[in-house]
Design a protein around this motif. Structure first.
Motif, PDB file in Angstrom:
ATOM      1  N   ILE A 302       0.833  -1.194   0.000  1.00 11.84           N
ATOM      2  CA  ILE A 302       0.000   0.000   0.000  1.00 11.84           C
ATOM      3  C   ILE A 302       0.872   1.250   0.000  1.00 11.84           C
ATOM      4  O   ILE A 302       1.966   1.258   0.553  1.00 11.84           O
ATOM      5  CB  ILE A 302      -0.969   0.022   1.195  1.00 11.84           C
ATOM      6  CG1 ILE A 302      -0.207   0.097   2.525  1.00 11.84           C
ATOM      7  CG2 ILE A 302      -1.900  -1.160   1.158  1.00 11.84           C
ATOM      8  CD1 ILE A 302      -1.094   0.399   3.709  1.00 11.84           C
ATOM      9  N   GLY A 315      -9.012  -0.415  -0.500  1.00 14.16           N
ATOM     10  CA  GLY A 315      -8.539  -1.102  -1.689  1.00 14.16           C
ATOM     11  C   GLY A 315      -9.705  -1.419  -2.600  1.00 14.16           C
ATOM     12  O   GLY A 315     -10.853  -1.038  -2.342  1.00 14.16           O
ATOM     13  N   ARG A 326      -9.633  -9.689  -4.550  1.00 14.51           N
ATOM     14  CA  ARG A 326      -8.898  -8.423  -4.643  1.00 14.51           C
ATOM     15  C   ARG A 326      -8.626  -8.132  -6.109  1.00 14.51           C
ATOM     16  O   ARG A 326      -8.171  -8.995  -6.854  1.00 14.51           O
ATOM     17  CB  ARG A 326      -7.575  -8.518  -3.884  1.00 14.51           C
ATOM     18  CG  ARG A 326      -6.692  -7.254  -3.999  1.00 14.51           C
ATOM     19  CD  ARG A 326      -5.322  -7.473  -3.355  1.00 14.51           C
ATOM     20  NE  ARG A 326      -4.566  -8.536  -4.012  1.00 14.51           N
ATOM     21  CZ  ARG A 326      -3.783  -8.344  -5.080  1.00 14.51           C
ATOM     22  NH1 ARG A 326      -3.655  -7.139  -5.607  1.00 14.51           N
ATOM     23  NH2 ARG A 326      -3.126  -9.354  -5.604  1.00 14.51           N
ATOM     24  N   SER A 330      -4.937  -3.635  -7.125  1.00 17.45           N
ATOM     25  CA  SER A 330      -5.079  -3.039  -5.799  1.00 17.45           C
ATOM     26  C   SER A 330      -3.877  -3.387  -4.925  1.00 17.45           C
ATOM     27  O   SER A 330      -3.524  -4.557  -4.764  1.00 17.45           O
ATOM     28  CB  SER A 330      -6.372  -3.527  -5.142  1.00 17.45           C
ATOM     29  OG  SER A 330      -6.584  -2.897  -3.903  1.00 17.45           O
ATOM     30  N   SER A 331      -3.241  -2.381  -4.339  1.00 18.34           N
ATOM     31  CA  SER A 331      -2.025  -2.588  -3.552  1.00 18.34           C
ATOM     32  C   SER A 331      -2.306  -3.405  -2.295  1.00 18.34           C
ATOM     33  O   SER A 331      -3.404  -3.380  -1.743  1.00 18.34           O
ATOM     34  CB  SER A 331      -1.410  -1.242  -3.175  1.00 18.34           C
ATOM     35  OG  SER A 331      -1.086  -0.504  -4.334  1.00 18.34           O
ATOM     36  N   PRO A 343      -5.193  -2.641   3.647  1.00 18.51           N
ATOM     37  CA  PRO A 343      -6.292  -1.693   3.728  1.00 18.51           C
ATOM     38  C   PRO A 343      -7.275  -2.041   4.845  1.00 18.51           C
ATOM     39  O   PRO A 343      -7.352  -3.189   5.264  1.00 18.51           O
ATOM     40  CB  PRO A 343      -6.967  -1.806   2.358  1.00 18.51           C
ATOM     41  CG  PRO A 343      -6.628  -3.179   1.893  1.00 18.51           C
ATOM     42  CD  PRO A 343      -5.249  -3.456   2.415  1.00 18.51           C
ATOM     43  N   VAL A 346     -12.087  -3.153   1.417  1.00 18.83           N
ATOM     44  CA  VAL A 346     -12.078  -3.004  -0.035  1.00 18.83           C
ATOM     45  C   VAL A 346     -13.515  -2.764  -0.496  1.00 18.83           C
ATOM     46  O   VAL A 346     -14.480  -3.105   0.192  1.00 18.83           O
ATOM     47  CB  VAL A 346     -11.480  -4.231  -0.751  1.00 18.83           C
ATOM     48  CG1 VAL A 346     -10.019  -4.412  -0.386  1.00 18.83           C
ATOM     49  CG2 VAL A 346     -12.257  -5.509  -0.427  1.00 18.83           C
ATOM     50  N   THR A 374      -8.432   1.981  -7.568  1.00 20.76           N
ATOM     51  CA  THR A 374      -8.725   2.308  -6.170  1.00 20.76           C
ATOM     52  C   THR A 374      -9.160   3.761  -6.022  1.00 20.76           C
ATOM     53  O   THR A 374      -9.774   4.131  -5.027  1.00 20.76           O
ATOM     54  CB  THR A 374      -7.500   2.039  -5.277  1.00 20.76           C
ATOM     55  OG1 THR A 374      -6.388   2.806  -5.746  1.00 20.76           O
ATOM     56  CG2 THR A 374      -7.128   0.557  -5.295  1.00 20.76           C
TER      57      THR A 374
END
Length: 431
Positions: A302, A315, A326, A330-331, A343, A346, A374
């Motif tokens: 992130i 996220g 995920r 998305s980090s 995160p 999400v 994001t």
């Protein structure tokens, strides 16, 4: 003297020493080499821009640290930029232009915490650039004002065109000191605002009524991609707005192109956390779109300032269906202690392929555009908190709203470092 008094207290009152202190295995001063991060010290005729962090507050008692650092840096032929310095959490952050090989000596200054290359602002990848989709049925704009017109949400982004079709519920402002606007940043700002007001739209169905109204502050300008100091300039603009305007909700889908580190705090994180520490504002922070990069090296982690302890880091999930995951871009977590679970949540942000996030086309609303990222999952998640506040009023504060969002999240069996506490409910849709 402080260490001597500490040692005396430990010896005289061992029963009153906190458990955490008793678990320390060693206490030592950091070595100068430990204060350098990602500094390549090959001899170079060109100076580079670094960020230096000093253990110094704005208090008068700490001014000797700044004057001492200035004198020491000048003795090395280095000129710190004190005009751009920022303070937060007892730290002073300032840009320093120096030759890489001179940083070895610079970090020997006793009050210096870390020196690292100045990161750049995140660029908007192709993924986040909305594509007009005339093949999709239009989604009629709402005909009503916001549910609570007094509920104001601040967005810090690329700006909002004066002729925006969202003008009934959103107002554009230029932050102090911002330069000329650019079409690319205006497009991103429009899409973020659309996501905050309506979430992901449905072709052929009217958009839901907005819960509140948006104050969109343009903090990005034509120099955002080229000026090495722009990272500080953008943060100074945000800081100026936060000092003079009170908003119950904040959305930030921009930030430094820098993954978080476990043992160091970044300027953006420190400044924002200080503003949010009173618990009167809920800030939604995008974690970034680097999830496809190398995880082992930390590049997929992130990005700053999603490690804010007092913010809601968001996220992206790839689908609104029950078999969601995920989103690949998305980090990842984890966050930095004490906010290890990052995160926090999400939300649907599009998959970059078949299931895209739908926003209004800035040039042809109520026609739709397709995008993903994001940057849009974050305002869509914040919209849920704004909706609860609009219906229940001030009886539910920002901390309670954050707790409700976390409590309602479902991890779907996915790893915590990928999705935090889970995906938020898909309001108005089958999940």
């Amino acid at each position: 003297d402080s260490f001597a008094r500490w040692a005396q207290d430990l010896a005289q009152n061992p029963a009153h020493v906190p458990t955490q202190i008793r678990q320390l295995e060693s206490v030592r001063a950091p070595e100068p080499a430990e204060r350098m991060r990602n500094v390549h010290r090959e001899a170079s005729a060109n100076s580079e821009l670094f960020e230096v962090v000093l253990h110094a507050s704005e208090a008068t008692r700490d001014q000797f640290i700044l004057s001492g650092f200035s004198e020491y840096a000048q003795s090395l032929g280095i000129e710190p930029d004190f005009d751009r310095r920022l303070y937060a959490g007892g730290l002073c952050f300032l840009p320093v232009e120096a030759a890489p090989e001179s940083v070895d000596e610079l970090v020997q200054f006793a009050f210096l915490r870390v020196a690292r290359p100045m990161p750049k602002l995140r660029s908007f990848p192709e993924l986040e650039r909305s594509v007009p989709s005339p093949g999709l049925r239009a989604a009629p704009l709402p005909t009503e004002d916001a549910v609570d017109p007094d509920l104001r949400i601040a967005v810090f982004d690329g700006g909002l065109d004066a002729a925006t079709p969202l003008g009934r519920w959103a107002t554009g402002h230029d932050a102090p000191g911002v330069g000329a606007e650019t079409p690319g940043y205006l497009g991103h700002g429009h899409d973020v605002t659309s996501a905050l007001l309506f979430g992901s739209l449905t072709p052929g169905q009217p958009a839901p009524r907005p819960y509140g109204v948006v104050d969109h502050y343009r903090v990005l300008d034509k120099d955002a991609d080229t000026d090495p100091y722009e990272l500080y300039e953008v943060l100074r603009r945000i800081d100026a707005v936060l000092r003079t305007n009170r908003h119950q909700f904040i959305n930030l889908s921009i930030g430094p192109a820098l993954p978080v580190e476990d043992d160091q705090v970044h300027t953006w994180t420190a400044v924002l956390d200080e503003h949010l520490s009173d618990g009167n504002t809920l800030a939604a922070l995008a974690v970034g779109n680097t999830g496809h990069l190398d995880l082992a090296s930390g590049e997929a982690r992130i990005q700053v300032p999603a490690d804010c302890v007092n913010g809601l880091s968001v996220g992206a999930a790839d689908s609104r269906r029950s078999d969601w995951q995920r989103a690949p871009y998305s980090s990842w977590g984890a966050g930095r202690s004490p906010g290890v679970v990052k995160p926090d949540v999400v939300h649907f942000g599009g998959d970059g392929g078949q299931e895209q996030f739908l926003v209004y086309d800035a040039a042809a609303a109520p026609a739709l555009g397709q995008t993903a990222g994001t940057s849009f999952a974050t305002p869509a998640a914040l919209r849920l908190a704004v909706g609860v506040r609009a219906h229940f009023g001030g009886r539910i504060g920002p901390l309670a709203l954050k707790a409700l969002l976390v409590h309602s999240a479902d991890d779907g069996g996915h790893a915590r470092e990928e999705v935090g506490w889970g995906r938020l409910p898909q309001i108005g849709r089958a999940s």
